[in-house]
Scaffold this motif. Structure first.
Motif, mmCIF file in Angstrom:
data_model
loop_
_atom_site.group_PDB
_atom_site.id
_atom_site.type_symbol
_atom_site.label_atom_id
_atom_site.label_comp_id
_atom_site.label_asym_id
_atom_site.label_seq_id
_atom_site.Cartn_x
_atom_site.Cartn_y
_atom_site.Cartn_z
ATOM 1 N N VAL A 146 0.841 -1.195 0.000
ATOM 2 C CA VAL A 146 0.000 0.000 0.000
ATOM 3 C C VAL A 146 0.878 1.247 0.000
ATOM 4 N N GLU A 147 1.978 1.182 0.724
ATOM 5 C CA GLU A 147 2.898 2.327 0.785
ATOM 6 C C GLU A 147 3.519 2.612 -0.586
ATOM 7 N N GLU A 148 3.847 1.576 -1.327
ATOM 8 C CA GLU A 148 4.411 1.763 -2.666
ATOM 9 C C GLU A 148 3.392 2.391 -3.611
ATOM 10 N N ILE A 149 2.155 1.963 -3.517
ATOM 11 C CA ILE A 149 1.103 2.499 -4.378
ATOM 12 C C ILE A 149 0.924 3.996 -4.150
ATOM 13 N N ALA A 150 1.082 4.444 -2.944
ATOM 14 C CA ALA A 150 0.896 5.867 -2.623
ATOM 15 C C ALA A 150 1.813 6.771 -3.449
ATOM 16 N N ARG A 151 2.951 6.257 -3.879
ATOM 17 C CA ARG A 151 3.880 7.057 -4.704
ATOM 18 C C ARG A 151 3.342 7.287 -6.112
ATOM 19 N N TYR A 152 2.465 6.417 -6.573
ATOM 20 C CA TYR A 152 1.927 6.501 -7.930
ATOM 21 C C TYR A 152 0.635 7.331 -7.911
ATOM 22 N N ASN A 153 0.810 8.617 -7.633
ATOM 23 C CA ASN A 153 -0.341 9.501 -7.452
ATOM 24 C C ASN A 153 -0.646 10.377 -8.669
ATOM 25 N N GLY A 154 0.103 10.205 -9.754
ATOM 26 C CA GLY A 154 -0.152 10.962 -10.967
ATOM 27 C C GLY A 154 0.351 12.395 -10.963
ATOM 28 N N TYR A 187 -1.714 5.103 -10.299
ATOM 29 C CA TYR A 187 -2.212 3.760 -10.040
ATOM 30 C C TYR A 187 -3.312 3.827 -8.989
ATOM 31 N N VAL A 188 -4.306 2.969 -9.134
ATOM 32 C CA VAL A 188 -5.336 2.798 -8.115
ATOM 33 C C VAL A 188 -5.512 1.306 -7.862
ATOM 34 N N VAL A 189 -6.039 0.998 -6.702
ATOM 35 C CA VAL A 189 -6.260 -0.396 -6.316
ATOM 36 C C VAL A 189 -7.758 -0.651 -6.222
ATOM 37 N N TYR A 190 -8.176 -1.798 -6.743
ATOM 38 C CA TYR A 190 -9.554 -2.254 -6.569
ATOM 39 C C TYR A 190 -9.519 -3.763 -6.380
ATOM 40 N N ASN A 191 -10.069 -4.214 -5.271
ATOM 41 C CA ASN A 191 -10.125 -5.649 -4.937
ATOM 42 C C ASN A 191 -8.783 -6.347 -5.093
ATOM 43 N N GLY A 192 -7.732 -5.701 -4.623
ATOM 44 C CA GLY A 192 -6.414 -6.316 -4.617
ATOM 45 C C GLY A 192 -5.634 -6.207 -5.906
ATOM 46 N N VAL A 201 -3.993 -3.838 -8.998
ATOM 47 C CA VAL A 201 -3.461 -2.496 -9.217
ATOM 48 C C VAL A 201 -3.681 -2.126 -10.678
ATOM 49 N N TYR A 202 -4.392 -1.030 -10.891
ATOM 50 C CA TYR A 202 -4.713 -0.548 -12.233
ATOM 51 C C TYR A 202 -3.907 0.706 -12.540
ATOM 52 N N ASP A 203 -3.401 0.791 -13.763
ATOM 53 C CA ASP A 203 -2.697 1.976 -14.230
ATOM 54 C C ASP A 203 -3.718 2.868 -14.939
ATOM 55 N N VAL A 204 -4.072 3.991 -14.307
ATOM 56 C CA VAL A 204 -5.064 4.912 -14.862
ATOM 57 C C VAL A 204 -4.401 6.153 -15.467
ATOM 58 N N THR A 205 -3.084 6.092 -15.638
ATOM 59 C CA THR A 205 -2.308 7.236 -16.115
ATOM 60 C C THR A 205 -2.853 7.818 -17.408
ATOM 61 N N GLU A 206 -3.196 6.983 -18.370
ATOM 62 C CA GLU A 206 -3.622 7.446 -19.692
ATOM 63 C C GLU A 206 -5.117 7.725 -19.785
ATOM 64 N N SER A 207 -5.858 7.463 -18.736
ATOM 65 C CA SER A 207 -7.304 7.680 -18.770
ATOM 66 C C SER A 207 -7.625 9.173 -18.728
ATOM 67 N N VAL A 208 -8.510 9.600 -19.611
ATOM 68 C CA VAL A 208 -8.929 11.008 -19.618
ATOM 69 C C VAL A 208 -9.715 11.362 -18.362
ATOM 70 N N PHE A 209 -10.166 10.367 -17.642
ATOM 71 C CA PHE A 209 -10.925 10.599 -16.415
ATOM 72 C C PHE A 209 -10.030 10.767 -15.182
ATOM 73 N N TRP A 210 -8.710 10.655 -15.362
ATOM 74 C CA TRP A 210 -7.760 10.733 -14.249
ATOM 75 C C TRP A 210 -6.682 11.783 -14.506
ATOM 76 N N SER A 211 -7.071 12.980 -14.837
ATOM 77 C CA SER A 211 -6.131 14.061 -15.103
ATOM 78 C C SER A 211 -5.351 14.433 -13.844
ATOM 79 N N GLU A 212 -4.023 14.448 -13.975
ATOM 80 C CA GLU A 212 -3.147 14.794 -12.840
ATOM 81 C C GLU A 212 -3.416 13.942 -11.606
ATOM 82 N N GLY A 213 -3.881 12.701 -11.815
ATOM 83 C CA GLY A 213 -4.087 11.776 -10.705
ATOM 84 C C GLY A 213 -5.368 12.003 -9.923
ATOM 85 N N GLU A 214 -6.267 12.829 -10.455
ATOM 86 C CA GLU A 214 -7.557 13.061 -9.803
ATOM 87 C C GLU A 214 -8.696 12.594 -10.695
ATOM 88 N N HIS A 215 -9.694 12.014 -10.060
ATOM 89 C CA HIS A 215 -10.867 11.548 -10.796
ATOM 90 C C HIS A 215 -12.080 12.363 -10.364
#
Length: 78
Positions: A6-14, A21-26, A28-42
């Motif tokens: 969980v601590e490592e994931i926190a670094r991938y904040n966009g 990166y976000v976590v769902y049910n264990g 890890v998804y890379d949402v970097t290229e998603s237009v819905f996740w600009s600058e790491g915010e949804h």
């Protein structure tokens, strides 16, 4: 597939050029290229670098399948 803490994931904040990166049910998804996740915010409600399992299950106006378009890059270490 890579295992993350969980601590490592926190670094991938966009922010500052980091991947988003976000976590769902264990998983890890890379949402970097998603237009819905600009600058790491949804939609001003969620931030990358976090486990969104509870939020998607209880708060989100959409189902978890919204993450299906994003690559799974790993899992969370138990």
């Amino acid at each position: 597939m890579q295992e993350f803490t969980v601590e490592e994931i926190a670094r991938y904040n966009g922010k500052d050029g980091e991947k988003a990166y976000v976590v769902y049910n264990g998983k890890v998804y890379d949402v970097t290229e998603s237009v819905f996740w600009s600058e790491g915010e949804h939609m001003g409600l969620h931030e990358a670098g976090n486990d969104l399992t509870e939020a998607l299950d209880t708060e989100a106006p959409h189902e978890s399948f919204a993450l299906d378009a994003c690559p799974v890059v790993g899992t969370i270490k138990k």
